[in-house]
Design a protein around this motif. Structure first.
Motif, short mmCIF file in Angstrom:
data_model
loop_
_atom_site.label_atom_id
_atom_site.label_comp_id
_atom_site.label_asym_id
_atom_site.label_seq_id
_atom_site.Cartn_x
_atom_site.Cartn_y
_atom_site.Cartn_z
N GLU A 327 44.25 83.36 6.58
CA GLU A 327 45.07 83.49 5.38
C GLU A 327 45.69 82.19 4.89
O GLU A 327 46.06 82.08 3.73
CB GLU A 327 46.16 84.55 5.61
N SER A 328 45.82 81.18 5.74
CA SER A 328 46.39 79.91 5.27
C SER A 328 45.47 79.22 4.27
O SER A 328 45.92 78.53 3.37
CB SER A 328 46.67 78.97 6.44
N GLY A 329 44.15 79.39 4.44
CA GLY A 329 43.19 78.80 3.52
C GLY A 329 43.12 77.29 3.59
O GLY A 329 42.58 76.66 2.67
N GLU A 330 43.60 76.68 4.65
CA GLU A 330 43.65 75.22 4.74
C GLU A 330 42.71 74.71 5.82
O GLU A 330 42.56 75.34 6.87
CB GLU A 330 45.08 74.77 5.05
N LEU A 331 42.11 73.55 5.58
CA LEU A 331 41.22 72.97 6.59
C LEU A 331 41.94 71.98 7.49
O LEU A 331 41.59 71.85 8.66
CB LEU A 331 40.03 72.28 5.92
N HIS A 332 42.96 71.27 6.98
CA HIS A 332 43.58 70.25 7.84
C HIS A 332 44.25 70.87 9.06
O HIS A 332 44.34 70.23 10.11
CB HIS A 332 44.55 69.37 7.05
N THR A 333 44.68 72.14 8.97
CA THR A 333 45.23 72.81 10.15
C THR A 333 44.14 73.14 11.16
O THR A 333 44.44 73.36 12.34
CB THR A 333 45.98 74.08 9.74
N GLU A 334 42.88 73.19 10.71
CA GLU A 334 41.78 73.48 11.63
C GLU A 334 41.51 72.32 12.58
O GLU A 334 40.91 72.51 13.64
CB GLU A 334 40.52 73.83 10.86
N LEU A 335 41.91 71.10 12.22
CA LEU A 335 41.79 69.99 13.16
C LEU A 335 42.58 70.31 14.43
O LEU A 335 42.08 70.17 15.56
CB LEU A 335 42.33 68.69 12.54
N ARG A 336 43.82 70.72 14.24
CA ARG A 336 44.69 71.07 15.38
C ARG A 336 44.17 72.31 16.10
O ARG A 336 44.11 72.34 17.34
CB ARG A 336 46.11 71.29 14.87
N ASN A 337 43.82 73.34 15.32
CA ASN A 337 43.39 74.59 15.95
C ASN A 337 42.09 74.43 16.73
O ASN A 337 41.91 75.05 17.78
CB ASN A 337 43.23 75.67 14.89
N ALA A 338 41.18 73.60 16.22
CA ALA A 338 39.93 73.35 16.96
C ALA A 338 40.23 72.75 18.33
O ALA A 338 39.67 73.16 19.35
CB ALA A 338 39.01 72.44 16.16
N LEU A 339 41.13 71.77 18.35
CA LEU A 339 41.47 71.13 19.62
C LEU A 339 42.15 72.11 20.56
O LEU A 339 41.78 72.25 21.74
CB LEU A 339 42.37 69.92 19.36
N LEU A 340 43.15 72.84 20.06
CA LEU A 340 43.92 73.72 20.93
C LEU A 340 43.11 74.90 21.42
O LEU A 340 43.14 75.25 22.61
CB LEU A 340 45.17 74.22 20.18
N VAL A 341 42.37 75.56 20.52
CA VAL A 341 41.59 76.74 20.92
C VAL A 341 40.54 76.36 21.95
O VAL A 341 40.32 77.08 22.94
CB VAL A 341 40.95 77.40 19.69
N ASN A 342 39.87 75.23 21.75
CA ASN A 342 38.81 74.85 22.68
C ASN A 342 39.37 74.46 24.05
O ASN A 342 38.67 74.59 25.06
CB ASN A 342 37.96 73.74 22.08
#
Length: 456
Positions: A327-342
Motif C-alpha cells: 500500500e505504500s506504493g514506494e520503491l525506495h523503501t524496498e531497498l531497506r525491506n529487501a535487506l531486512l527481509v532477506n
C-alpha cells in the motif's frame, strides 16, 4: 549544449567497481552524464544553466522499478489478511470493472508516489482488459508522459477463466486471439527501441494460473519476432507450485522452459519458491527476477532466495508490485525491506549488505529491463537519470556512511531528481503534475469503482 552541475555531495556511482566519492560531482550535458568524479566540477564549463550545491546529500542513479500493477491503486487496503489466491479471488470482481478514467487516475497515483521517492524508470504489468472500457494501456502511457518518467509498459493478458480451470472469473479474461492481436498492436503503436527511449513495450501474459499454454507459447513467439522483452509472474507461492504440478505435471520453472519462457529477454516477478535446480536454470538461461519483498510479506508468500540468485549471477531488480499488496506504493523503501527481509532467511546477516541493496534498485533493475547500457549507474555516456538524496536532516544525522543512511535510515527526502536530464522532482515535490489533484482524482475514481461493483 546545456549543462547541469551537481557538486559537493557524496557520490555512489553503482558502476562495476562500486566507485564512490565522499565529496564529488556529476556533470549532465543534455540528456547524458558527461562526467563523474572526485571534488568539485570544472569551473569553466560552457553552457551551464544550473549549478547545484549538494552539501549534505548523496547522489545515486535513479531507481528502476521492475514490477507493478498501477490499476491496483484504487483497491488499496482490502483483503488485508489473505494469501495470494484468496486475495485475487476477493479482488478480481472489482478489477474487472475498471475503465479508462479509473486506470489513468490509478496510474497517476502510482507513478506520483514512485517518482517523488526517486524512481526514474517505472514499469507496469497491466493484464485486466474488460470489454468496452476504453484504451487502458494508453491511459497508463499518458500518465507516464505527464509525469516525465521513463516507462516500460508490459501489455499483459489473461485467457484462462474459472470455467477452464483458471483463477480469474470468465468475464475478466480475453480470448487468446484477441490478447495476442492487442499485444502486437501495442508494440507497433508504442514501442521505441532507441537508446534514450522514454517508452518501451513488453509482452506479459499474467501467470500460469490465468493463462493458457497456447497463449504463453504464442506470446513468446510474438515477442521474439518483434524484438521486445517478456514478463510474467513465476514461483510466487506454494499454491502456484501445486497448481502447476497438478495441471502440467511439473513445477513452474520447468513449465516455463517448456513454453519458451526462459532467456535473457525474460524477467519474472517474485520467484519466491525456487529450488537449487530452478536457480541454476535461471542462471543458465539469463532469466531475470523482479524481487518484491513488501508484497511477498503482505501476502505471506515467503522469502525469495535473493542471495542465492545473486551468487548464481541471475539478474535481480526490485519491484513495488501492485499497491493493493504494497500500500505504500514506494520503491525506495524496498531497498531497506529487501535487506531486512532477506536477513530473516538462511543467510542471516550475510544475506545482503547496503550496497547490494542499492544495486538491486538501480543497476540490477536496469539489467532486468535490458537497459544496463543506458541507465542504472552514474557513468559518462549514460542517460542522465539520477537522484540527489538529502541526508543532513534529523533522520540521518548520525549515520556517517551515506549509502547506509539511504538504505537503513528513514526514507530520505529527494532534493532533486532528473529523468533524461530534466528535473521531475524538486525539494520533495513533483514538478510536472499537481499531487493534490492526483489524490482527489484517485479518491473519486476509487469511490466510483466501489459503487459500480456494489450495484452489480
Amino acid at each position: 549544449m546545456h549543462r547541469i552541475v551537481i557538486e559537493n555531495c557524496a557520490v555512489a556511482t553503482v558502476d562495476a567497481q562500486d566507485t564512490e566519492y565522499a565529496s564529488g560531482h556529476v556533470v549532465v550535458a543534455g540528456n547524458r552524464i558527461e562526467s563523474v568524479g572526485e571534488g568539485r566540477a570544472p569551473q569553466r564549463l560552457e553552457g551551464v544553466v544550473r549549478r547545484v550545491d549538494g552539501t549534505g546529500h548523496l547522489v545515486t542513479p535513479g531507481l528502476v522499478n521492475t514490477h507493478h500493477h498501477f490499476y491496483q491503486w484504487l483497491t488499496r487496503g482490502l483483503a488485508q489478511d489473505s494469501n495470494l489466491f484468496d486475495w485475487l479471488v476477493a479482488l478480481y470482481p472489482l478489477w474487472s470493472r475498471i475503465d479508462e478514467p479509473m486506470v489513468h487516475a490509478a496510474a497517476r497515483g502510482s507513478l506520483a508516489m514512485m517518482v517523488r521517492g526517486g524512481v526514474t524508470t517505472a514499469m507496469d504489468h497491466h493484464y485486466v482488459f474488460p470489454c468496452g472500457t476504453g484504451d487502458l494501456l494508453d491511459a497508463e502511457i499518458r500518465a507516464a508522459r505527464e509525469l516525465g518518467v521513463r516507462f516500460t509498459a508490459a501489455r499483459g493478458s489473461m485467457d484462462l477463466g474459472t470455467s477452464d480451470g483458471g483463477l480469474p472469473p470468465d468475464f475478466a479474461v480475453e480470448s487468446t486471439e484477441d490478447a495476442l492481436a492487442a499485444t502486437e498492436k501495442a508494440i507497433d503503436t508504442h514501442h521505441d527501441p532507441g537508446f534514450d527511449a522514454m517508452l518501451r513495450i513488453a509482452v506479459a501474459p499474467c501467470s500460469p494460473f490465468s493463462v493458457s499454454t497456447e497463449l504463453l507459447r504464442e506470446a513468446a513467439v510474438l515477442a521474439r519476432r518483434k524484438g521486445v522483452r517478456l514478463h510474467t509472474h513465476g514461483s510466487e507461492t506454494v499454491e502456484e507450485e501445486k497448481f502447476c504440478q497438478e495441471r502440467f505435471g511439473m513445477g513452474p520453472t520447468d513449465y516455463f522452459e517448456s513454453t519458451g519462457w526462459l532467456g535473457e529477454d525474460v524477467w519474472m516477478a517474485h520467484c519466491v519458491h525456487m529450488s537449487d535446480t530452478d536457480i541454476q536454470t535461471f542462471a543458465r538461461t539469463g532469466t531475470g527476477v523482479a524481487h518484491c519483498p513488501s508484497s511477498n510479506a503482505r501476502l505471506a508468500a515467503g522469502i525469495a532466495r535473493v542471495p542465492d540468485l545473486l551468487a548464481a549471477d541471475v539478474p535481480v531488480g526490485l519491484g513495488v508490485d501492485g499497491t493493493a499488496s504494497n500500500e505504500s506504493g514506494e520503491l525506495h523503501t524496498e531497498l531497506r525491506n529487501a535487506l531486512l527481509v532477506n536477513r530473516l532467511g538462511g543467510h542471516r546477516e550475510k544475506a545482503l549488505n547496503v550496497r547490494q541493496a542499492l544495486r538491486l534498485g538501480t543497476y540490477g533493475g536496469a539489467r532486468v529491463l535490458g537497459r544496463q547500457d543506458e541507465i542504472g549507474s552514474l557513468e559518462p555516456g549514460k542517460l542522465a537519470d539520477l537522484v540527489l538524496w538529502k541526508l543532513d536532516g534529523l533522520g540521518h544525522s548520525s549515520i556517517a556512511d551515506p549509502v547506509a543512511a539511504l538504505v537503513l535510515g528513514a526514507p530520505a527526502p529527494v532534493t532533486l531528481s532528473l529523468v533524461n536530464g530534466a528535473a521531475v522532482v524538486e525539494s520533495g515535490r513533483l514538478l510536472t503534475v499537481d499531487e493534490d489533484e492526483i489524490a482527489r482524482e484517485a479518491r473519486a475514481e476509487a469511490r466510483r469503482l466501489a459503487r459500480i461493483a456494489a450495484d452489480d
